[in-house]
Design an enzyme around this catalytic site. Structure first.
Site, PDB file in Angstrom:
ATOM      1  N   LYS A  64       0.796  -1.223   0.000  1.00  0.00           N
ATOM      2  CA  LYS A  64       0.000   0.000   0.000  1.00  0.00           C
ATOM      3  C   LYS A  64       0.828   1.273   0.000  1.00  0.00           C
ATOM      4  O   LYS A  64       0.535   2.207  -0.743  1.00  0.00           O
ATOM      5  CB  LYS A  64      -0.884   0.011   1.236  1.00  0.00           C
ATOM      6  CG  LYS A  64      -2.111  -0.792   1.068  1.00  0.00           C
ATOM      7  CD  LYS A  64      -3.137  -0.184   1.966  1.00  0.00           C
ATOM      8  CE  LYS A  64      -4.483  -0.726   1.738  1.00  0.00           C
ATOM      9  NZ  LYS A  64      -5.206  -0.817   3.001  1.00  0.00           N
ATOM     10  N   GLU A 101      -3.681   8.403   7.572  1.00  0.00           N
ATOM     11  CA  GLU A 101      -4.373   9.094   6.484  1.00  0.00           C
ATOM     12  C   GLU A 101      -5.464   9.965   7.068  1.00  0.00           C
ATOM     13  O   GLU A 101      -5.952   9.699   8.167  1.00  0.00           O
ATOM     14  CB  GLU A 101      -5.087   8.064   5.579  1.00  0.00           C
ATOM     15  CG  GLU A 101      -4.243   7.465   4.506  1.00  0.00           C
ATOM     16  CD  GLU A 101      -5.029   6.451   3.682  1.00  0.00           C
ATOM     17  OE1 GLU A 101      -6.276   6.340   3.872  1.00  0.00           O
ATOM     18  OE2 GLU A 101      -4.414   5.773   2.856  1.00  0.00           O
ATOM     19  N   HIS A 121     -16.738  -4.823   6.169  1.00  0.00           N
ATOM     20  CA  HIS A 121     -15.835  -4.965   5.026  1.00  0.00           C
ATOM     21  C   HIS A 121     -16.155  -6.151   4.138  1.00  0.00           C
ATOM     22  O   HIS A 121     -15.371  -6.540   3.284  1.00  0.00           O
ATOM     23  CB  HIS A 121     -14.376  -5.005   5.482  1.00  0.00           C
ATOM     24  CG  HIS A 121     -14.015  -3.815   6.310  1.00  0.00           C
ATOM     25  ND1 HIS A 121     -14.013  -2.539   5.792  1.00  0.00           N
ATOM     26  CD2 HIS A 121     -13.714  -3.683   7.619  1.00  0.00           C
ATOM     27  CE1 HIS A 121     -13.698  -1.687   6.756  1.00  0.00           C
ATOM     28  NE2 HIS A 121     -13.529  -2.353   7.871  1.00  0.00           N
ATOM     29  N   ARG A 139      -7.402  -9.186  -9.385  1.00  0.00           N
ATOM     30  CA  ARG A 139      -8.085 -10.466  -9.587  1.00  0.00           C
ATOM     31  C   ARG A 139      -9.407 -10.248 -10.314  1.00  0.00           C
ATOM     32  O   ARG A 139      -9.844  -9.107 -10.477  1.00  0.00           O
ATOM     33  CB  ARG A 139      -8.385 -11.097  -8.232  1.00  0.00           C
ATOM     34  CG  ARG A 139      -9.243 -10.195  -7.375  1.00  0.00           C
ATOM     35  CD  ARG A 139      -9.724 -10.817  -6.087  1.00  0.00           C
ATOM     36  NE  ARG A 139     -10.632  -9.928  -5.378  1.00  0.00           N
ATOM     37  CZ  ARG A 139     -10.277  -9.006  -4.494  1.00  0.00           C
ATOM     38  NH1 ARG A 139      -9.000  -8.834  -4.196  1.00  0.00           N
ATOM     39  NH2 ARG A 139     -11.180  -8.250  -3.907  1.00  0.00           N
TER      40      ARG A 139
END
Ligand code: MV4
Length: 504
Positions: free
Chosen positions: A116, A200, A235, A292
């Protein structure tokens, strides 16, 4: 083109990929664990090989067993589906080394997009908007404190190796930063074996909007528009749709071009998805790349007319994309509901067991990507997704109606599913108004208590289960011939025999 492909997956996605191979005249090799011996993907494939015991680490994640099977069966390529080995750079490299084509991105691109912090740096350099925050891993608490002040509270702690929300924490003030960092690092360490975290700006109630991209091995990249995936719980996505209600044509085109740039600067090939967060002011920020075929790919297929699995296979075999950006457009509206073997009335606890009865919804504009059948079993070992119900219609309102009726037309007995809960989501006035944010479920459907149909399904399941057991227990005395116990499959038949021959 390949003559034979091994599918390193199970369930609905393995079935989906096998169908694509059949349509392209390619032979299919299934692999399965001991728990999946009688599963749908095994029955559909031309050949099937058992690769180990039920736990995924001993079967679907066993790279050597899968490579060995590919060689033994003479498969030239492996499609990993989603989950399991789909985004594993080591497996990708191993395939390259073993001269087997991995149907997915090259291992270098896969590695870059999996990191990331590194991919944030790459994207920023390329002019891709990223969420304001740190550019690297902080060295100590005081660096975090000064950065957090610069960013402005609330801030979000994220794991560098992360994904799926693990290691993520919201921090509202300076005094909570230290404990938040400690907890985030602990979680990151145990989930990814890497405790690196960074900060962030926290984006409040964002929408999750992602773009499907296809890139061939000759430098051509196109996007196939967006999917809105904001409706999720912890999630885990539940409902996805396209087009997103939040995008204007102008914003859509800017985001689409940005998604292509993300793939170009990553040296990416094959199918991938670029995730963005969209804030209330309609600013968008690059989040991550999913390297993917995604669970929600069908909504893109139904609105663009492109078969993404066919394209993945063609790209992997070296073909050029058969279309350019100008050739692509979106038509109508598509919604997908994920059918999980989970109990919405018991905190979405996974439910396993035998599917006693399945009635598939059907009709114009209804697609059912399914991994089960009446009589199949749902093991406890894997992701509990059973199937996906996808609808297409000319407009969103019709698509919602079509989805509600399809969900009503859908019966699964024997295990708990999310079918009724999904109907509640689609029928909700806020969903119908297009007000879908990542807080939708907790805000509108927390503490949902089920419907009349939920009760009815439970009663029917009890009856179905009784017949299922009757078949085994009561058939015994009649159909036993010597030491051979014949299995009968009709409870009615065995009941009839029992009356005639058994109790005189
Ligand atoms: C965020 C965020 C708010 N602000 N980052 C969750 C999963 C991970 N891939 C990124 N996620 C988020 N990152 C900042 N700076 C909110 C989320 C988030 C979320 C994102 C996409 C879909 C659903 C979500 C649900 C909760 C939080």
């Amino acid at each position: 083109m390949f003559k034979k492909i091994l599918i390193a997956n199970r369930g609905e996605i393995a079935a989906r990929i096998i169908k694509a191979c059949q349509e392209m005249g390619i032979s299919t090799v299934a692999v399965y664990s001991e728990a999946d011996r009688e599963s749908l993907h095994v029955q559909m494939a031309d050949e099937a090989f058992c690769i180990g015991p039920a736990p995924a680490v001993e079967s679907y994640l066993d790279m050597d067993a899968i490579i060995r099977t590919a060689h033994a069966a003479g498969a030239e390529a492996i499609h990993p589906g989603y989950g399991f080995l789909a985004e594993n750079a080591e497996f990708d490299r191993l395939c390259e080394k073993e001269n087997i084509v991995f149907i997915g991105p090259n291992s270098r691109a896969l590695k870059l997009v999996g990191d990331k912090v590194r991919s944030r740096q790459t994207m920023e350099k390329a002019g891709v908007p990223i969420i304001p925050g740190m550019k690297g891993i902080p060295k100590d608490l005081s660096e975090c404190e000064s950065e957090a002040k610069k960013i402005g509270f609330p801030v979000m702690i994220k794991a560098s190796a992360g994904g799926g929300g693990k290691g993520m924490r919201i921090v509202h003030s300076l005094k909570d930063l230290k404990s938040g960092l400690e907890a985030g690092m602990r979680e990151a360490k145990s989930a990814f074996g890497d405790e690196s975290v960074y900060l962030e700006k926290y984006i409040e109630e964002p929408r999750h909007v992602e773009f499907q991209v296809l890139a061939d091995n000759h430098g051509n990249v196109v996007h196939l528009y967006e999917r809105e995936c904001s409706i999720q719980r912890r999630h885990q996505k539940i409902v996805e749709e396209t087009p997103s209600q939040a995008l204007t044509p102008e914003l859509r085109s800017r985001m689409g071009e940005t998604a292509k740039k993300v793939m170009q600067v990553s040296g990416y090939n094959n199918a991938g998805t670029v995730e963005f967060l969209l804030d209330k002011q309609k600013n968008f920020y690059f989040l991550e790349v999913n390297a993917r075929l995604q669970v929600e790919h069908p909504v893109t297929e139904l609105t663009t007319g492109v078969d993404l699995v066919h394209q993945q296979i063609r790209i992997a075999s070296g073909e050029k994309l058969p279309f350019q950006q100008e050739d692509l457009s979106q038509r109508g509206h598509s919604i997908e509901c994920r059918i999980y073997a989970e109990d919405p009335l018991n905190n979405f606890l996974p439910s396993s067991g035998k599917v006693l009865y399945l009635k598939e919804p059907k009709g114009p504009g209804v697609r059912h990507d399914c991994g089960i059948f009446s009589g199949s079993s749902v093991p406890i070992y894997y992701d509990p997704i059973l199937a996906k119900l996808i609808v297409w219609a000319e407009d969103r309102e019709t698509a919602c109606r079509r989805m509600i009726h399809a969900l009503e037309d859908y019966v699964i007995l024997g295990i708990k599913t999310t079918i009724d809960f999904l109907k509640e989501v689609i029928a909700h006035p806020q969903f119908q108004a297009g007000n879908t944010t990542t807080s939708f479920i907790e805000k509108h459907l927390d503490g949902w208590e089920g419907t009349k149909k939920t009760e009815e399904i439970l009663k029917l399941a009890l009856i179905a289960s009784a017949f299922d057991n009757l078949d085994k227990t009561h058939a015994g005395p009649v159909v036993n011939r010597g030491d051979v116990r014949r299995e009968t499959h009709s409870p009615w038949q065995s009941l009839g025999k029992w009356r005639l021959g058994g109790k005189r």
